[in-house]
Design an enzyme around this catalytic site. Structure first.
Site, PDB file in Angstrom:
ATOM      1  N   ASP A 165       0.832  -1.199   0.000  1.00  0.00           N
ATOM      2  CA  ASP A 165       0.000   0.000   0.000  1.00  0.00           C
ATOM      3  C   ASP A 165       0.871   1.255   0.000  1.00  0.00           C
ATOM      4  OD1 ASP A 165      -2.055  -1.718   0.091  1.00  0.00           O
ATOM      5  OD2 ASP A 165      -2.777  -1.171   2.092  1.00  0.00           O
TER       6      ASP A 165
ATOM      7  N   LYS B  90     -26.459 -15.564 -10.160  1.00  0.00           N
ATOM      8  CA  LYS B  90     -27.345 -14.409 -10.314  1.00  0.00           C
ATOM      9  C   LYS B  90     -27.068 -13.507  -9.119  1.00  0.00           C
ATOM     10  CE  LYS B  90     -32.242 -13.162 -10.862  1.00  0.00           C
ATOM     11  NZ  LYS B  90     -31.965 -11.834 -10.387  1.00  0.00           N
TER      12      LYS B  90
ATOM     13  N   GLU C  27     -24.177 -19.066 -14.596  1.00  0.00           N
ATOM     14  CA  GLU C  27     -23.463 -18.044 -13.811  1.00  0.00           C
ATOM     15  C   GLU C  27     -24.244 -17.733 -12.550  1.00  0.00           C
ATOM     16  OE1 GLU C  27     -23.591 -14.535 -16.183  1.00  0.00           O
ATOM     17  OE2 GLU C  27     -21.974 -15.188 -17.525  1.00  0.00           O
TER      18      GLU C  27
ATOM     19  N   SER D  93     -35.019  -7.588 -18.385  1.00  0.00           N
ATOM     20  CA  SER D  93     -34.941  -8.376 -17.172  1.00  0.00           C
ATOM     21  C   SER D  93     -34.839  -9.845 -17.605  1.00  0.00           C
ATOM     22  CB  SER D  93     -36.192  -8.078 -16.362  1.00  0.00           C
ATOM     23  OG  SER D  93     -36.250  -8.909 -15.266  1.00  0.00           O
TER      24      SER D  93
ATOM     25  N   LYS E 231     -34.137 -19.380  -9.564  1.00  0.00           N
ATOM     26  CA  LYS E 231     -33.978 -18.829  -8.209  1.00  0.00           C
ATOM     27  C   LYS E 231     -33.901 -19.964  -7.198  1.00  0.00           C
ATOM     28  CE  LYS E 231     -35.865 -14.758  -7.514  1.00  0.00           C
ATOM     29  NZ  LYS E 231     -35.416 -13.450  -7.012  1.00  0.00           N
TER      30      LYS E 231
ATOM     31  N   CYS F  25     -36.811 -16.127  38.544  1.00  0.00           N
ATOM     32  CA  CYS F  25     -37.033 -15.657  39.921  1.00  0.00           C
ATOM     33  C   CYS F  25     -37.877 -16.650  40.725  1.00  0.00           C
ATOM     34  CB  CYS F  25     -37.686 -14.281  39.927  1.00  0.00           C
ATOM     35  SG  CYS F  25     -39.389 -14.283  39.364  1.00  0.00           S
TER      36      CYS F  25
ATOM     37  N   TYR G 221     -21.384  -8.815 -16.957  1.00  0.00           N
ATOM     38  CA  TYR G 221     -21.709 -10.135 -17.504  1.00  0.00           C
ATOM     39  C   TYR G 221     -22.508 -10.075 -18.811  1.00  0.00           C
ATOM     40  CZ  TYR G 221     -25.733  -8.693 -14.786  1.00  0.00           C
ATOM     41  OH  TYR G 221     -26.762  -7.952 -14.261  1.00  0.00           O
TER      42      TYR G 221
ATOM     43  N   GLU H 193       3.906   1.650  -1.266  1.00  0.00           N
ATOM     44  CA  GLU H 193       4.467   1.905  -2.596  1.00  0.00           C
ATOM     45  C   GLU H 193       3.403   2.500  -3.520  1.00  0.00           C
ATOM     46  OE1 GLU H 193       7.765  -1.518  -3.317  1.00  0.00           O
ATOM     47  OE2 GLU H 193       5.805  -2.200  -2.625  1.00  0.00           O
ATOM     48  N   TYR H 194       2.194   1.952  -3.373  1.00  0.00           N
ATOM     49  CA  TYR H 194       1.097   2.464  -4.196  1.00  0.00           C
ATOM     50  C   TYR H 194       0.830   3.936  -3.865  1.00  0.00           C
ATOM     51  CZ  TYR H 194      -3.631   2.897  -6.167  1.00  0.00           C
ATOM     52  OH  TYR H 194      -4.732   3.316  -6.868  1.00  0.00           O
ATOM     53  N   ASP H 195       0.768   4.223  -2.563  1.00  0.00           N
ATOM     54  CA  ASP H 195       0.521   5.602  -2.145  1.00  0.00           C
ATOM     55  C   ASP H 195       1.593   6.550  -2.673  1.00  0.00           C
ATOM     56  OD1 ASP H 195      -1.716   4.773  -0.871  1.00  0.00           O
ATOM     57  OD2 ASP H 195      -0.841   4.750   1.142  1.00  0.00           O
TER      58      ASP H 195
ATOM     59  N   CYS I 297     -41.619 -18.916  37.162  1.00  0.00           N
ATOM     60  CA  CYS I 297     -40.586 -18.246  36.365  1.00  0.00           C
ATOM     61  C   CYS I 297     -39.236 -18.936  36.571  1.00  0.00           C
ATOM     62  CB  CYS I 297     -40.491 -16.774  36.766  1.00  0.00           C
ATOM     63  SG  CYS I 297     -39.063 -15.944  36.034  1.00  0.00           S
TER      64      CYS I 297
ATOM     65  N   ARG J 297     -30.544   0.996 -14.684  1.00  0.00           N
ATOM     66  CA  ARG J 297     -31.505   0.396 -15.590  1.00  0.00           C
ATOM     67  C   ARG J 297     -32.760   1.255 -15.711  1.00  0.00           C
ATOM     68  NH1 ARG J 297     -35.162  -4.338 -16.809  1.00  0.00           N
ATOM     69  NH2 ARG J 297     -36.588  -3.741 -15.191  1.00  0.00           N
TER      70      ARG J 297
ATOM     71  N   GLU K 192     -23.716  -5.757 -12.848  1.00  0.00           N
ATOM     72  CA  GLU K 192     -24.395  -5.571 -11.577  1.00  0.00           C
ATOM     73  C   GLU K 192     -23.483  -4.832 -10.608  1.00  0.00           C
ATOM     74  OE1 GLU K 192     -27.241  -7.152 -12.064  1.00  0.00           O
ATOM     75  OE2 GLU K 192     -28.195  -7.236 -10.090  1.00  0.00           O
TER      76      GLU K 192
ATOM     77  N   LYS L 104     -27.644 -19.202 -19.614  1.00  0.00           N
ATOM     78  CA  LYS L 104     -27.627 -18.448 -20.870  1.00  0.00           C
ATOM     79  C   LYS L 104     -27.227 -19.351 -22.022  1.00  0.00           C
ATOM     80  CE  LYS L 104     -26.056 -14.252 -18.544  1.00  0.00           C
ATOM     81  NZ  LYS L 104     -24.968 -13.294 -18.296  1.00  0.00           N
TER      82      LYS L 104
ATOM     83  N   CYS M 290     -38.402  -9.211  39.017  1.00  0.00           N
ATOM     84  CA  CYS M 290     -37.662 -10.356  38.469  1.00  0.00           C
ATOM     85  C   CYS M 290     -36.356  -9.874  37.832  1.00  0.00           C
ATOM     86  CB  CYS M 290     -38.517 -11.086  37.440  1.00  0.00           C
ATOM     87  SG  CYS M 290     -37.645 -12.413  36.589  1.00  0.00           S
TER      88      CYS M 290
ATOM     89  N   ASP N  97     -27.292 -10.524  -6.610  1.00  0.00           N
ATOM     90  CA  ASP N  97     -28.419  -9.739  -6.127  1.00  0.00           C
ATOM     91  C   ASP N  97     -27.969  -8.299  -5.883  1.00  0.00           C
ATOM     92  OD1 ASP N  97     -30.958  -9.241  -5.396  1.00  0.00           O
ATOM     93  OD2 ASP N  97     -30.837 -10.190  -3.432  1.00  0.00           O
TER      94      ASP N  97
ATOM     95  N   CYS O  70     -43.988 -13.826  33.414  1.00  0.00           N
ATOM     96  CA  CYS O  70     -43.635 -13.754  34.825  1.00  0.00           C
ATOM     97  C   CYS O  70     -44.213 -12.428  35.320  1.00  0.00           C
ATOM     98  CB  CYS O  70     -42.118 -13.755  34.979  1.00  0.00           C
ATOM     99  SG  CYS O  70     -41.562 -13.192  36.588  1.00  0.00           S
TER     100      CYS O  70
HETATM  101  S1  IVH Z   1     -27.901 -11.440 -17.785  1.00  0.00           S
HETATM  102  C1  IVH Z   1     -31.437  -9.251 -20.269  1.00  0.00           C
HETATM  103  N1  IVH Z   1     -26.458 -12.367 -15.834  1.00  0.00           N
HETATM  104  O1  IVH Z   1     -30.824 -10.218 -12.850  1.00  0.00           O
HETATM  105  C2  IVH Z   1     -30.808  -9.148 -18.970  1.00  0.00           C
HETATM  106  N2  IVH Z   1     -28.252 -10.912 -15.313  1.00  0.00           N
HETATM  107  O2  IVH Z   1     -33.671 -10.713 -12.802  1.00  0.00           O
HETATM  108  C3  IVH Z   1     -29.461  -9.769 -19.030  1.00  0.00           C
HETATM  109  N3  IVH Z   1     -28.459 -10.397 -12.922  1.00  0.00           N
HETATM  110  O3  IVH Z   1     -31.756  -7.433 -14.746  1.00  0.00           O
HETATM  111  C4  IVH Z   1     -29.124 -10.210 -17.734  1.00  0.00           C
HETATM  112  N4  IVH Z   1     -26.743 -11.611 -12.267  1.00  0.00           N
HETATM  113  O4  IVH Z   1     -29.658  -7.215 -13.276  1.00  0.00           O
HETATM  114  C5  IVH Z   1     -27.502 -11.608 -16.178  1.00  0.00           C
HETATM  115  N5  IVH Z   1     -25.053 -13.245 -14.203  1.00  0.00           N
HETATM  116  C6  IVH Z   1     -26.089 -12.477 -14.555  1.00  0.00           C
HETATM  117  C7  IVH Z   1     -26.843 -11.761 -13.598  1.00  0.00           C
HETATM  118  C8  IVH Z   1     -27.922 -10.989 -14.019  1.00  0.00           C
HETATM  119  C9  IVH Z   1     -27.708 -10.791 -11.887  1.00  0.00           C
HETATM  120  C10 IVH Z   1     -29.624  -9.495 -12.814  1.00  0.00           C
HETATM  121  C11 IVH Z   1     -29.745  -8.468 -13.904  1.00  0.00           C
HETATM  122  C12 IVH Z   1     -31.134  -8.651 -14.458  1.00  0.00           C
HETATM  123  C13 IVH Z   1     -31.808  -9.381 -13.357  1.00  0.00           C
HETATM  124  C14 IVH Z   1     -32.981 -10.171 -13.860  1.00  0.00           C
END
Ligand code: IVH
Length: 747
Positions: free
Chosen positions: A31, A114, A112, A80, A310, A407, A222, A33-35, A404, A135, A170, A286, A427, A116, A422
């Site tokens: 760190d 998902k 992959e 989505s 999910k 007590c 992604y 050296e980076y600084d 109780c 989005r 994300e 995918k 107590c 959150d 109680c």
């Molecule tokens: S591909 C057309 N890959 O999940 C949308 N989405 O419930 C392409 N998400 O809106 C999405 N991980 O925000 C993709 N590995 C992943 C993801 C991912 C999380 C989210 C994304 C999307 C939402 C849909």
């Protein structure tokens, strides 16, 4: 070497180390050296302001706070994903692809995590990050470039000269970062975030990039949006290119040749759920061959080439070794399951609440049983059911103790209540519980009396009531000996000073913190704010009939049968009186009389407060506080400002903070909140995943829509806490994005 060249070299070096540290997690310099590199660059840029360029690492956090975010259009739209909880749906997905694609087409899948978090679009032109956007509604989002530039793992430049490269992904907050942020939020007296996703969303919506820079945000990329001058035949090749350019890609991916491999990958990923630093709520499947995407097309909101799977909330089986009974600060006896420790959703569970005697009886839970447990709301472990086949012979139903366990005093179960209590107010369990609440963070925050100290003070007879804390002799407290977990004894010592300082500070804490600290039944953190707001001080509450007025109002509305009867006038008069005290949230004359008004104070709160204020206990508290010269006042809430005067709001969808926070902001600034859209609604405040009904109604009526940033902009300047000069609301920036299916039930 001249300055210009040295500046370029330093930037290149810093970029390389940023990538090694933030993207690849394998730093090669310390760190320090980076600084040193950083300081040298900053000094040279100060000496040569003409050489500063926006892509310099020193320019990540720059610019003034924005008044509001500009809207940007997504082309192609940000869609989505279709979701499922059922593997059979994935077989249907596979069958759909088979039908849709010409015979003989071969494809494989990528699985992959998902993540959150919050979807993000990054636009690079000729390798320079020119725009970052949320989005939004999918067609239009907010321009959050200045905020996103503060995320260190996101490169400001890429070694890719394509005219247009839009990458999507994300933004998330790590679990650890989230926990730390929430601790800080609570300490600052602000509402904590509900989960890491809300925290990430809320952070991205801050108008001041300097504040955003302090938030522990990160991102994974992604997907691709617009591409010009480059194309990728497969998703895996695209991910490889992203990674080579220094973009963070999903840390786990599986290429699957058939459905069987997809299922296996999904299961493998589920086993790793808690191994990631971010939350994942499923797997994304995918089609790998991007060339097939145009043929596959998409629905109104999701591409046909991918699905989200999910994960179900997790469960575990274990044995119930014993049932113990705890006594809480209100004397309630709570049975607790003592379990054979078992791993569940990332932690080891050894105890779970069994709620009350009825719960035990209904579920027929007995010591020795094999039980299934899960985490409710993803945090609190609970026993869901027993496995009857596995019950050992001779297991007996559990009976709540007749006395109780702390007590030895009498317990009672009131008609119509599930709780066994109680009834002895002396107590020790109740005394300890009351003291623990009193000193807790959201109450008066006397941190030094945490852990075993509260119990020790009560046991030693030094404290019986929380207010005794002010009578403690500092020397006696310093000399007090506390037995640690390992059996060793230690003097309380210097911590006595911390206690004294905290008690001094507590004198000035706002009324709602004190009301919460007193442990009035039903008055939690949020209710305390609500009931404190209409009063000038704690002492003023005692001579004020407000809670009785509130109850009378509720009684009247409950008695009311039709809109013409005599009560109507009385109710309106009462409502006006309550409105004058700032209690009226809604007055919607279009509603049937019974739903027309909405008050901040709920009937249960008013009942408990009225009862408390009449109790001998409350009078003793008031006398002692008066003796100590303490009379807590409510926080100086912003005076009702003009910014939203005369404006009415309906809220839909999930926002970055609990809805009440927004409702409060609206009211504080003179606006009103309604529960349904009508012709009179001024604005619909739209969060993520807006509810169909309100949204559709607003579209039908042409009600102007605001997202969170647009809403905050109405309250300008700054955070919008202080009301200020009225800001004329702008027309919504453009046509809202309308999903086809929303029109179904209209016209
Ligand atoms: S591909 C057309 N890959 O999940 C949308 N989405 O419930 C392409 N998400 O809106 C999405 N991980 O925000 C993709 N590995 C992943 C993801 C991912 C999380 C989210 C994304 C999307 C939402 C849909």
């Amino acid at each position: 070497m001249n300055d210009a060249q040295r500046i370029l070299d330093l930037r290149e070096a810093i970029r390389r180390h940023d990538r090694l540290y933030y993207v690849e997690a394998r730093p090669v310099i310390s760190d320090r050296e980076y600084d040193a590199l950083w300081d040298e660059l900053a000094a040279l840029e100060r000496a040569n302001p003409g050489l500063v360029t926006p892509d310099s690492p020193t320019q990540r956090v720059s610019g003034e706070p924005l008044a509001k975010f500009n809207r940007v259009r997504h082309d192609p739209p940000m869609q989505s994903l279709d979701k499922t909880y059922d593997k059979a749906d994935l077989a249907q997905f596979d069958a759909f692809l088979r039908r849709r694609l010409p015979e003989g087409t071969a494809w494989d899948y990528v699985v992959e995590p998902k993540i959150d978090g919050v979807s993000l679009s990054l636009l690079y032109r000729h390798g320079t990050l020119v725009r970052a956007a949320t989005r939004g509604n999918g067609v239009e989002g907010d321009d959050i470039t200045a905020n996103v530039r503060t995320i260190r793992s996101i490169p400001l430049t890429l070694p890719c000269d394509a005219p247009t490269l839009e990458v999507r992904g994300e933004v998330y907050m790590t679990r650890e970062g989230f926990a730390a942020l929430n601790r800080a939020e609570e300490e600052a007296g602000r509402e904590p975030f509900a989960n890491p996703r809300n925290a990430a969303a809320g952070s991205l919506k801050l108008l001041d990039p300097r504040e955003v820079a302090k938030r522990p945000l990160d991102a994974v990329l992604y997907a691709a949006g617009a591409l010009e001058g480059l194309a990728f035949p497969t998703h895996t090749e695209m991910m490889r290119a992203f990674a080579q350019w220094g973009l963070r890609t999903p840390p786990w991916q599986r290429l699957c040749l058939d459905l069987g491999q997809v299922y296996a990958a999904i299961d493998e990923l589920e086993g790793l759920r808690h191994a990631f630093p971010f939350e994942i709520d499923g797997a994304v499947v995918k089609v790998n061959q991007r060339a097939l995407y145009p043929t596959l097309g998409s629905t109104a909101h999701a591409p046909s080439s991918a699905r989200a799977y999910k994960y179900a909330p997790e469960q575990a089986r274990t044995t119930l070794r014993a049932i113990t009974v705890q006594v809480g600060r209100s004397g309630v006896l709570t049975p607790v399951a003592e379990l054979e420790p078992v791993a569940l959703a990332g932690s080891v569970i050894a105890r779970a609440t069994l709620h009350n005697a009825d719960y035990l009886r209904e579920k027929d839970i007995r010591v020795g049983d094999t039980v299934e447990i899960s985490k409710h709301g993803d945090v609190i472990p609970a026993v869901d059911r027993v496995v009857p086949e596995l019950r050992p012979a001779g297991a007996e139903p559990f009976a709540m103790p007749a006395r109780c366990p702390v007590c030895g005093g009498e317990v009672e179960r009131l008609e119509g209540e599930v709780a066994t209590r109680c009834v002895n107010p002396e107590c020790p369990a109740q005394r300890v519980g009351r003291l623990e609440l009193f000193v807790s963070r959201n109450a008066l925050d006397v941190a030094a009396i945490g852990g075993r100290m509260a119990e020790a003070l009560v046991q030693a007879g030094l404290v019986t009531q929380p207010l005794d804390l002010w009578s403690l002799d500092p020397a006696a407290l310093a000399a007090f000996r506390l037995t640690a977990e390992d059996g060793t004894e230690r003097r309380f010592g210097k911590k006595a000073q911390e206690v004294a300082a905290a008690l001094e500070r507590a004198r000035g804490l706002p009324l709602h913190r004190w009301l919460f600290a007193l442990g009035i039944p039903g008055i939690g953190v949020t209710a305390a704010r609500v009931v404190a707001a209409p009063f000038a001080s704690f002492s003023a509450m005692f001579s004020d009939p407000l809670f009785d007025d509130v109850l009378a109002f509720y009684e009247a509305t409950a008695r009311k049968t039709d809109d013409r009867d005599l009560l109507a006038g009385e109710i309106v008069t009462r409502a006006q009186a309550l409105a004058a005290r700032g209690l009226l949230l809604r007055d919607d004359p279009e509603k049937p009389f019974r739903d027309r008004f909405l008050l901040t104070v709920k009937p249960e709160m008013a009942r408990e407060m009225a009862k408390f204020l009449r109790s001998a206990h409350a009078r003793r508290v008031a006398e002692r506080l008066a003796g100590l010269g303490i009379d807590p006042k409510p926080v100086a809430e912003a005076p009702v400002g003009a910014a939203l005067a005369g404006k009415s709001f309906v809220i839909t969808g999930s926002l970055s903070k609990p809805r009440e926070a927004f409702e409060r902001l609206i009211r504080e600034n003179g606006g009103t909140v309604q529960s349904a859209v009508s012709k009179k609604t001024s604005f619909l405040l739209v969060g993520a995943e807006p509810g169909g009904g309100k949204y559709a109604k607003a579209l039908a009526l042409g009600t102007p829509q605001l997202d969170e940033a647009g809403f905050l902009a109405l309250l300008a300047p700054g955070e919008g806490r202080e009301p200020s000069r009225p800001v004329e609301p702008e027309a919504p920036a453009a046509q809202p994005y309308v999903q086809d299916d929303l029109f179904g039930g209209l016209s």
